[in-house]
Design a protein around this motif. Structure first.
Motif, mmCIF file in Angstrom:
data_model
loop_
_atom_site.group_PDB
_atom_site.id
_atom_site.type_symbol
_atom_site.label_atom_id
_atom_site.label_comp_id
_atom_site.label_asym_id
_atom_site.label_seq_id
_atom_site.Cartn_x
_atom_site.Cartn_y
_atom_site.Cartn_z
ATOM 1 N N HIS A 1 -10.553 4.374 11.859
ATOM 2 C CA HIS A 1 -9.141 4.118 11.573
ATOM 3 C C HIS A 1 -8.818 2.650 11.338
ATOM 4 O O HIS A 1 -7.699 2.334 10.937
ATOM 5 N N GLN A 22 -4.317 8.108 9.535
ATOM 6 C CA GLN A 22 -5.205 9.198 9.131
ATOM 7 C C GLN A 22 -5.783 8.902 7.752
ATOM 8 O O GLN A 22 -5.024 8.676 6.796
ATOM 9 N N ARG A 76 -7.797 10.587 4.771
ATOM 10 C CA ARG A 76 -8.162 11.905 4.249
ATOM 11 C C ARG A 76 -8.736 11.774 2.840
ATOM 12 O O ARG A 76 -8.006 11.872 1.870
ATOM 13 N N ARG A 90 -13.139 9.617 7.521
ATOM 14 C CA ARG A 90 -12.556 10.614 8.407
ATOM 15 C C ARG A 90 -13.633 11.276 9.266
ATOM 16 O O ARG A 90 -13.433 11.527 10.461
ATOM 17 N N HIS A 93 -14.329 9.414 12.270
ATOM 18 C CA HIS A 93 -13.136 9.124 13.067
ATOM 19 C C HIS A 93 -12.795 7.631 13.028
ATOM 20 O O HIS A 93 -12.422 7.034 14.052
#
Length: 583
Positions: free
Chosen positions: A422, A398, A400, A417, A420
């Motif tokens: 990663h 995640q 953030r 973020r 989306h």
């Protein structure tokens, strides 16, 4: 000051029928030297009351520290309202939404693993009870029951959109009463949420921006007797990065206001004057996709971001005059503006090279969250060593909220973020290279279950499928920049860089900072944090309040996270640019 009473027929003030004509004005979004000006303009539009939220996260930045000074001097703000002849509606939360960072809930609450915010979790309620004591002890003289202007206090905020635990609301009401709050209490919810958010024995109010008759009918069905009030009459809206600037036709909004007032109901404009999310204080929404709010909170309100009347000011004053006495005289004139100028930012300091001067690194076996670092706003710089030369894959469970990735100081990519993202692949030039990940908190979520919004790198962080054994996590709150070693730049800097320049001012006045050709970052004038800029828009300027400037030499610092304007210049102009509106 007179006392507000609630009976079956409506509001009364010292026994006389009374209609609340109120407007939202958040003291924490306005420079304190401008409070009196904004309050005077509220009275001149025909308002008799001012409403404000109270941001718990600013007033209590740490559990043992409470602030009521400077721009957080709430007693002074309330006293200025009283001096202008205005009553006050106080909305202390603990949760306020407001498109404000974390909905006003302090980030240190999230340092408690598993804590449930806005619930009867004892850890949360203990913190709320302590907050109320610290807040209302010095505000006793401000309550109408003791001669002050505060007529009523709100319990929570739109709780029906979040939960349905009446016992939680009862605890908050009891806590307020135990702190000496003996003026009327009220709740507010959108019409569809009234059943879940109402508290027996407490006045319910409704929030809406159109179809007033329908919204009030729903409120009356839920509450057969007593006053009707729209606690948030939405006359504009907020903006998010990457969309258009939201506006609402003044004439259409005025017609909706006329329909509302014709019913005899009371009203609170949201907003009368929006102001600015200075520094890092904007919130965000996350309805399956994270969307941060922009710096400006202009809200297309009757007073614009600089406090000047807009067409809505005149339109609303004309409607109010049909139902109440409005002060004689013309609409207030716009304030003075600083003469336009271009400023060269001639000195620079690299962020990565200056990291030691901006924060202290903490060693750990994994990246630590901002909350674990006792950090509210800003950035965290994470670093670890890369053991092998050649292709590498970084995977983050995640992000953030936005991570810029560097290898030996050279940028290799960004993880967002909002998109989306990663994973990121790159090439390591040598064994033992330093991996640096600069993570920006773009605003904690302020609405819905997403308020449990911890910041930094969360969950597992893998390099080529394995977790590195050693990390440093360095908090960079950027509350103090005087330790930066600026030098005259001879070449275009690489990576996040602070740029500094100076300019002369004879007579300080409001102005707007324009960063055409810059990409993304933050700006400060004389150490005052103006907020974030981003080329994706819609907002294209930052408001600079006149009290931030001084006669003589002034300093501007811009943190550019990517690529600065080729000439490293910025402009101060007399007008704002909040971006294109929807056709």
């Amino acid at each position: 000051m007179p006392h507000l009473q609630i009976d079956d027929g409506g509001f009364t003030l010292d026994g006389e029928p009374f209609r609340l004509l109120s407007g939202g004005l958040h003291y924490f979004r306005v420079h304190p030297e401008q409070w009196a000006d904004r309050l005077r303009k509220a009275r001149l539009m025909g308002l008799n009351t001012i409403e404000t939220y109270v941001p718990w996260n600013l007033h209590q930045p740490r559990p043992g520290r409470f602030r009521l000074d400077g721009g957080l001097d709430l007693p002074r703000f309330i006293e200025l309202a009283a001096a202008e002849g205005l009553h006050v509606l106080l909305r202390p939360g603990p949760y306020i939404c407001a498109e404000w960072e974390g909905g006003g809930l302090p980030s240190w609450l999230l340092g408690e693993p598993g804590i449930q915010l806005r619930s009867r979790d004892p850890r949360f309620l203990d913190a709320v009870d302590d907050y109320f004591v610290r807040l209302f002890t010095p505000l006793q003289h401000c309550l109408a029951s003791r001669g002050g202007p505060v007529l009523a206090v709100q319990v929570e905020n739109e709780y029906g959109a979040y939960g349905d635990d009446t016992a939680y609301l009862e605890h908050l009401a009891g806590s307020l009463r135990s702190c000496g709050v003996d003026v009327p209490l009220f709740t507010c919810d959108q019409p569809a949420d009234l059943e879940r958010g109402a508290l027996p024995g407490v006045l319910a109010t409704a929030n809406f921006g159109s179809r007033s008759a329908q919204g009030l009918a729903t409120l009356r069905a839920r509450q057969p007797k007593g006053p009707l009030m729209c606690a948030e009459f939405w006359i504009g809206w907020f903006d998010r990065w990457g969309t258009h600037h939201v506006v609402r036709d003044p004439d259409q909004a005025a017609r909706e206001l006329d329909e509302l007032l014709a019913t005899g109901a009371s009203v609170n404009f949201y907003m009368f004057h929006g102001g600015t999310n200075f520094g890092f204080t904007n919130g965000a929404n996350d309805k399956h996709t994270y969307r941060p709010t922009v710096t400006s909170y202009d809200y297309d309100a009757p007073l614009d971001e600089a406090g000047d009347p807009t067409p809505k000011y005149t339109a609303f004053r004309d409607v109010i005059a049909k139902y109440a006495s409005v002060p004689d005289g013309p609409v207030p004139s716009p304030g003075p503006r600083l003469a336009p100028r271009t400023v060269a930012l001639t000195a620079s300091a690299g962020l990565l090279a200056s990291a030691d001067a901006l924060g202290t690194a903490v060693d750990a076996r994994r990246p630590l969250t901002m909350e674990e670092l006792e950090q509210d706003f800003g950035f965290v710089l994470y670093e670890t060593k890369l053991p092998l030369k050649g292709p590498a894959l970084l995977e983050v469970e995640q992000v953030r909220d936005r991570a810029q990735v560097f290898v030996d100081g050279q940028p290799v990519g960004v993880l967002e973020r909002e998109s989306h993202e990663h994973a990121l692949s790159f090439v390591v030039p040598r064994a033992g290279s330093t991996l640096s990940v600069l993570v920006e908190n773009q605003g904690r979520v302020n609405y819905g279950q997403g308020i449990h919004d911890r910041k930094g790198l969360l969950g597992k962080v893998l390099l080529d499928g394995a977790e590195p054994a050693e990390w440093t996590s360095r908090p960079l709150p950027l509350t103090e920049l005087c330790s930066l070693g600026f030098e005259v730049a001879t070449a275009a800097p690489v990576g996040p860089t602070f740029h500094r320049g100076t300019f002369e001012v004879a007579d300080p006045a409001d102005t707007f900072l324009h960063l055409d050709g810059w990409t993304k970052g933050n700006a400060w004038v004389n150490g005052f944090a103006l907020g974030r800029y981003w080329s994706r828009g819609p907002q294209r300027s930052l408001y600079v309040p006149a009290p931030v400037l001084r006669a003589g030499t002034n300093e501007i610092v811009v943190l550019e996270l990517h690529a600065a304007h080729r000439g490293r210049t910025v402009q101060f102009r007399a007008t704002a640019d909040l971006g294109p509106t929807e056709e």
